[in-house]
Design an enzyme around this catalytic site. Structure first.
Site, PDB file in Angstrom:
ATOM      1  N   CYS A  10       0.847  -1.188   0.000  1.00 28.41           N
ATOM      2  CA  CYS A  10       0.000   0.000   0.000  1.00 28.41           C
ATOM      3  C   CYS A  10       0.891   1.249   0.000  1.00 28.41           C
ATOM      4  O   CYS A  10       2.098   1.161   0.194  1.00 28.41           O
ATOM      5  CB  CYS A  10      -0.924   0.011   1.217  1.00 28.41           C
ATOM      6  SG  CYS A  10      -0.060  -0.209   2.769  1.00 28.41           S
ATOM      7  N   CYS A  13       3.254   1.898   2.904  1.00 27.25           N
ATOM      8  CA  CYS A  13       4.424   1.030   2.989  1.00 27.25           C
ATOM      9  C   CYS A  13       5.539   1.586   2.111  1.00 27.25           C
ATOM     10  O   CYS A  13       6.711   1.572   2.479  1.00 27.25           O
ATOM     11  CB  CYS A  13       4.066  -0.382   2.544  1.00 27.25           C
ATOM     12  SG  CYS A  13       2.535  -0.976   3.250  1.00 27.25           S
TER      13      CYS A  13
END
Lengths: 78, 330
Positions: A10, A13
């Site tokens: 995502c 991250c």
């Protein structure tokens, strides 16, 4: 030193990965930054909320994106 | 108290923007263009202020409830009390659809019953800070809180039904065999909590602002131009199909579709049922296609189908209920 960024890909991250790489560069560390995306490996660290940061197999940060200078402090202490 | 109330009702902002439109732009508020421009500027400023404040406050509270703690608390509960607890924890535990899979695995591994896990998974996305802030901006306190309460009820009911259906074998086998490591819960100081909350504000606003502006833009056009009688006829509270269609439309949309709430606000002013708008919001957040694809990694299609059907029906019922009592709310 082996640094792992845990996250399923995502945007948060990726942000943590970027900040971590910057922190490593700032400190001039001889460290490898790896991305761990497999859910089994992530759960193996006991992390339920990504992103998380692992330094030498120890979870040092989880569930949030830390800024570069905070990661610098974390890396200095570990 | 009067001062705070006045501040929260944003009458000051309404007047301020009115002055801007009438005296600076020289457009009368009684013209279509004038009322559209006013709607756009006023709504944008109001929503941005409320979004910032609400996301910050809720994120700060959430920094005290990492999923690891939630998991420990829930593993001690069972039965309806457990479902209620799980839904409530769904409100305060930080959640994004990208962490639904690790949270699911963590709960199962900790021995949290399936029904409780689903109560959590249903309520958590419905009651999110952005939805709350936008509702607050568009419809006021009463409706925003009612939305939270119904979000909890939908989660509790959905979780109880899924629990009763005994669908444990519809969870992928590997989930039960997973070895979950132990890691300590991080102790945060105040500065780190504030940072966490600020990052959340940035992240959420950065993600939805463009949808929000488009939503407010369309809302502004509707506000000035849409023919109220026509809308009331097709999507008003008296059309029984409206809620159903709203929920179906909401499923493929992701939570960024929250930007559409200002459209709903404009539509409601034109006679569309408030329950219809609420049902649409719940459907976009609770039943998003991307989340189902993620959940497919840990649960089998049959359980996903139950999850969608039960949650969908619950949301539709909420829509009808709100339409029926709408006159008491606004």
């Amino acid at each position: 030193m082996v640094i792992k960024v845990l996250g399923s890909g995502c945007s948060n991250c990726k942000k943590l990965e970027k900040n971590t790489k910057e922190a490593v560069k700032e400190l001039g560390l001889d460290a490898k930054v790896e991305k761990v995306e497999d859910i089994k490996d992530i759960m193996g660290f006991g992390v339920m909320k990504t992103p998380a940061l692992v330094v030498d197999e120890k979870v040092v940060l989880k569930g949030r994106v830390a800024k570069t200078d905070e990661i610098v402090t974390i890396l200095k202490n570990s | 108290m009067d001062f705070i109330n006045g501040l929260l009702q944003f009458k000051w902002l309404y007047k301020l923007v009115e002055l801007l439109v009438e005296n600076v732009f020289n457009i009368s508020m009684t013209t279509r263009l004038g009322s559209s421009i006013h709607f756009f500027i006023y709504d944008t400023i109001k929503i941005v202020i409320l979004l910032g404040i609400m996301i910050f406050l809720i994120s700060y509270i959430r920094s005290y409830f990492p999923p690891e703690r939630t998991k420990k608390i829930l593993s001690k509960f069972d039965g309806i009390k457990g479902n209620i607890m799980a839904s409530l924890m769904g409100i305060v535990t930080p959640f994004c659809s990208c962490s639904s899979v690790p949270i699911f695995i963590g709960f199962v591994e900790a021995g949290v019953p399936l029904g409780l896990t689903f109560s959590f998974l249903i309520t958590s996305p419905i009651v999110n800070e952005a939805a709350f802030a936008i509702l607050l901006a568009s419809f006021g306190w009463k409706l925003a809180f009612l939305y939270v309460i119904t979000g909890v009820i939908v989660g509790v009911v959905g979780g109880i039904i899924i629990g009763k259906l005994k669908l444990e074998n519809e969870v992928e086998e590997y989930v039960y065999q997973m070895q979950v490591g132990e890691s300590e819960v991080e102790k945060l100081n105040r500065k780190e909590r504030i940072n966490f909350a600020l990052e959340n504000v940035k992240e959420i606003v950065g993600r939805i602002w463009i949808y929000l502006l488009i939503g407010i833009g369309i809302g502004a056009v509707i506000h000035g131009w849409a023919p109220a009688p026509v809308l009331a006829k097709y999507a008003g509270p008296d059309n029984p199909l409206a809620v159903f269609v709203a929920v179906i439309l909401g499923i493929p949309l992701y939570s960024n579709a929250l930007g559409t709430i200002p459209i709903a606000e404009a539509l409601i002013n034109k006679g569309v049922g408030i329950g219809t708008a609420m049902a649409f919001m719940m459907a976009t957040t609770a039943l998003s296609l991307p989340e189902m694809i993620l959940l497919r990694k840990v649960i089998k299609p049959k359980l996903i189908a139950y999850f969608v059907a039960i949650t969908g029906v619950a949301i539709i019922l909420v829509g009808y209920l709100f339409n029926a009592v709408a006159h008491l709310l606004i």
